[in-house]
Design an enzyme around this catalytic site. Structure first.
Site, mmCIF file in Angstrom:
data_model
loop_
_atom_site.group_PDB
_atom_site.id
_atom_site.type_symbol
_atom_site.label_atom_id
_atom_site.label_comp_id
_atom_site.label_asym_id
_atom_site.label_seq_id
_atom_site.Cartn_x
_atom_site.Cartn_y
_atom_site.Cartn_z
ATOM 1 N N CYS A 72 0.814 -1.231 0.000
ATOM 2 C CA CYS A 72 0.000 0.000 0.000
ATOM 3 C C CYS A 72 0.842 1.273 0.000
ATOM 4 O O CYS A 72 0.332 2.342 -0.338
ATOM 5 C CB CYS A 72 -0.925 0.045 1.214
ATOM 6 S SG CYS A 72 -2.145 -1.252 1.209
ATOM 7 N N HIS A 90 -3.120 7.517 2.403
ATOM 8 C CA HIS A 90 -3.583 6.204 1.955
ATOM 9 C C HIS A 90 -4.969 5.970 2.556
ATOM 10 O O HIS A 90 -5.204 6.261 3.728
ATOM 11 C CB HIS A 90 -2.589 5.149 2.438
ATOM 12 C CG HIS A 90 -3.032 3.745 2.194
ATOM 13 N ND1 HIS A 90 -3.517 3.312 0.986
ATOM 14 C CD2 HIS A 90 -3.049 2.654 3.016
ATOM 15 C CE1 HIS A 90 -3.823 2.025 1.062
ATOM 16 N NE2 HIS A 90 -3.560 1.605 2.294
ATOM 17 N N ASN A 141 -10.045 0.278 0.134
ATOM 18 C CA ASN A 141 -8.580 0.270 0.099
ATOM 19 C C ASN A 141 -8.128 -0.354 -1.212
ATOM 20 O O ASN A 141 -8.315 -1.556 -1.419
ATOM 21 C CB ASN A 141 -8.060 -0.518 1.307
ATOM 22 C CG ASN A 141 -6.542 -0.580 1.365
ATOM 23 O OD1 ASN A 141 -5.852 -0.196 0.421
ATOM 24 N ND2 ASN A 141 -6.030 -1.073 2.477
HETATM 25 N N1 ACO Z 1 -18.684 -7.499 9.699
HETATM 26 C C1 ACO Z 1 -19.133 -7.685 10.952
HETATM 27 N N2 ACO Z 1 -18.316 -8.038 11.968
HETATM 28 C C2 ACO Z 1 -17.000 -8.188 11.694
HETATM 29 C C3 ACO Z 1 -16.487 -8.007 10.395
HETATM 30 C C4 ACO Z 1 -17.391 -7.645 9.381
HETATM 31 N N3 ACO Z 1 -16.996 -7.452 8.111
HETATM 32 N N4 ACO Z 1 -15.153 -8.223 10.424
HETATM 33 C C5 ACO Z 1 -14.836 -8.527 11.684
HETATM 34 N N5 ACO Z 1 -15.953 -8.509 12.455
HETATM 35 C C6 ACO Z 1 -16.063 -8.782 13.876
HETATM 36 C C7 ACO Z 1 -14.898 -9.558 14.417
HETATM 37 O O1 ACO Z 1 -15.075 -10.950 14.214
HETATM 38 C C8 ACO Z 1 -14.927 -9.166 15.876
HETATM 39 O O2 ACO Z 1 -15.932 -9.930 16.511
HETATM 40 P P1 ACO Z 1 -15.682 -10.516 17.982
HETATM 41 O O3 ACO Z 1 -15.498 -9.304 18.856
HETATM 42 O O4 ACO Z 1 -16.934 -11.275 18.266
HETATM 43 O O5 ACO Z 1 -14.457 -11.339 17.879
HETATM 44 C C9 ACO Z 1 -15.401 -7.725 15.855
HETATM 45 O O6 ACO Z 1 -16.037 -7.538 14.570
HETATM 46 C C10 ACO Z 1 -14.294 -6.713 16.002
HETATM 47 O O7 ACO Z 1 -13.244 -7.045 15.102
HETATM 48 P P2 ACO Z 1 -11.883 -6.221 15.105
HETATM 49 O O8 ACO Z 1 -10.906 -6.891 14.178
HETATM 50 O O9 ACO Z 1 -11.452 -5.954 16.491
HETATM 51 O O10 ACO Z 1 -12.385 -4.853 14.456
HETATM 52 P P3 ACO Z 1 -11.577 -3.518 14.281
HETATM 53 O O11 ACO Z 1 -12.271 -2.432 14.952
HETATM 54 O O12 ACO Z 1 -10.107 -3.697 14.578
HETATM 55 O O13 ACO Z 1 -11.714 -3.236 12.710
HETATM 56 C C11 ACO Z 1 -10.431 -3.451 10.673
HETATM 57 C C12 ACO Z 1 -11.188 -4.187 11.783
HETATM 58 C C13 ACO Z 1 -11.384 -2.559 9.951
HETATM 59 C C14 ACO Z 1 -9.833 -4.494 9.737
HETATM 60 C C15 ACO Z 1 -9.279 -2.597 11.290
HETATM 61 O O14 ACO Z 1 -8.562 -3.363 12.227
HETATM 62 C C16 ACO Z 1 -8.324 -2.044 10.271
HETATM 63 O O15 ACO Z 1 -8.649 -1.162 9.502
HETATM 64 N N6 ACO Z 1 -7.033 -2.504 10.247
HETATM 65 C C17 ACO Z 1 -6.007 -1.919 9.407
HETATM 66 C C18 ACO Z 1 -6.155 -2.231 7.935
HETATM 67 C C19 ACO Z 1 -5.010 -1.639 7.162
HETATM 68 O O16 ACO Z 1 -4.583 -0.515 7.390
HETATM 69 N N7 ACO Z 1 -4.383 -2.383 6.257
HETATM 70 C C20 ACO Z 1 -3.171 -1.874 5.670
HETATM 71 C C21 ACO Z 1 -3.078 -1.910 4.267
HETATM 72 S S1 ACO Z 1 -3.529 -3.423 3.443
HETATM 73 C C22 ACO Z 1 -2.278 -3.811 2.314
HETATM 74 O O17 ACO Z 1 -1.148 -3.408 2.417
HETATM 75 C C23 ACO Z 1 -2.633 -4.695 1.127
#
Ligand code: ACO
Length: 361
Positions: free
Chosen positions: A111, A249, A279
């Site tokens: 990214c 980004h 993304n």
């Molecule tokens: N819909 C509903 N619930 C979901 C979903 C979904 N799509 N995905 C996960 N959940 C659930 C999980 O299972 C979890 O449930 P639990 O509490 O019962 O276990 C709950 O939601 C919370 O999940 P978290 O992973 O803690 O959610 P978070 O607030 O961290 O958000 C996210 C997740 C959006 C992925 C976030 O962590 C994020 O943006 N991370 C960074 C992504 C990024 O910057 N990537 C870099 C670039 S990618 C590349 O280089 C190709």
């Protein structure tokens, strides 16, 4: 002294939309969760290959700069989803565009790739080895996304963007930059099988999709994008008040907001389009730059900060002084081709490989 001005910009967005309500039909998710956790509403899914998206974005950037293909000294294509490894996607794009005197290579910093590419292109121009660089950021992430995995499939989309950088005596372009990587944290975000790992033979669906430990990546992205942005502002000799626009980004609205808070800038000085495209990895920054220009958010002489974070785990930031021109000199007729296919038609090969989600009827 020689500087590298950004003189052209362009984007290529596939017409097929994958909305939050579409995703509700294939995984256990909902619009509220996706919107509140990420800011995303829609993303695009490409029915054409990365080189075609790249070529359209690059043609727009060349036209915006008023250049012909034969004017380009170097093409850099930032991508982590090349359509082939041999040849590099940049060679395919060189041929499609007829860049008859350019060198070309692919750059993979996931990214962060486009911001890495801005720094590489700028430094090559400043060193005098090239005068005009065409820089593309392009991805077809739908190839590596498993649409049965709700933790990743809601986040990613396909797109391309491009910019032209040209030598100038004016003190504009990248004035300060920071490139970083933390390879120890690489396992938090990876596609285990997209290369020699796993040995010869067909890809194995279990290891061929994008794996991410979201919270680990989130925490590091917030820290590093914020730190690097502050560092480049200082290294450019600016104060935080000087920043006119942050072009980050687009991985998650909450990461963008945290980066803006770290810079101490209000939301009117932050460009956001994560709701529309999700993304798109190396494509987010050039698409955002293009849309910032199209919407009048980049003004002559503006102080811009670019910041990115992604797989590796890589990060990059650049302080960029914009030049005088904020309008394209021309536009190209080249477009992403229309299609009658539905999003489900285009994703069908993916579903056959990784498995099917819920009922899509
Ligand atoms: N819909 C509903 N619930 C979901 C979903 C979904 N799509 N995905 C996960 N959940 C659930 C999980 O299972 C979890 O449930 P639990 O509490 O019962 O276990 C709950 O939601 C919370 O999940 P978290 O992973 O803690 O959610 P978070 O607030 O961290 O958000 C996210 C997740 C959006 C992925 C976030 O962590 C994020 O943006 N991370 C960074 C992504 C990024 O910057 N990537 C870099 C670039 S990618 C590349 O280089 C190709």
């Amino acid at each position: 002294m020689t500087y590298a001005e950004i003189t052209g910009w362009g984007k290529a967005l596939p017409p097929i939309v994958l909305s939050n309500s579409d995703l509700e039909r294939i995984v256990d998710t909902n619009d509220d969760w996706i919107t509140s956790r990420t800011g995303m509403k829609e993303r695009r899914i490409s029915h054409v290959e990365v080189s075609e998206l790249s070529t359209v974005a690059a043609a727009q950037a060349l036209a915006a700069a008023g250049l012909e293909p034969g004017d380009v000294d170097l093409l850099i294509t930032a991508t982590c989803t090349p359509e082939t490894i041999i040849p590099p996607t940049s060679a395919v794009v060189q041929s499609k565009l007829g860049l008859n005197r350019a060198g070309a290579f692919d750059l993979n910093a996931n990214c962060s790739g486009f911001v890495y590419g801005m720094v590489v292109a700028s430094d090559m121009i400043k060193s005098g080895s090239v005068k005009r660089v065409l820089l593309v950021g392009a991805e077809k992430l739908s190839y590596i996304v498993d649409y049965t995995d709700r933790t990743t499939c809601v986040l990613f989309g396909d797109a391309a963007g491009a910019a032209v950088l040209e030598a100038t005596d004016e003190p504009v372009g990248v004035l300060a930059s920071e490139l970083g990587v933390d390879g120890d944290a690489a396992p938090f975000l990876c596609v285990p099988q997209f290369g020699t790992l796993g040995g010869p033979g067909p890809r194995d669906p279990e290891h061929a999709s994008l794996y991410m430990e979201g919270q680990e990546v989130f925490r590091r992205a917030v820290t590093k994008m914020g730190e690097a942005s502050v560092n480049v502002v200082g290294a450019a000799g600016w104060s935080l008040d000087d920043v006119d626009l942050l072009i980050p980004h687009q991985a998650n609205l909450r990461i963008i907001d945290a980066t803006a808070r770290r810079l101490g800038i209000e939301s009117s000085k932050v460009f956001v389009n994560v709701h529309a495209y999700g993304n798109t990895s190396a494509a987010t920054v050039p698409v955002a730059l293009t849309e910032a220009l199209e919407s009048g958010r980049v003004t002559p002489g503006a102080h811009l900060v670019f910041a990115a974070f992604g797989g590796g785990l890589t990060w990059a930031a650049a302080a960029v002084r914009w030049g005088n021109r904020v309008e394209p000199l021309a536009t190209s007729d080249m477009r992403v081709p229309d299609t009658d296919k539905t999003v489900w038609d285009v994703l069908e090969p993916n579903f056959e490989f990784f498995g099917r989600g819920g009922d899509r009827e």
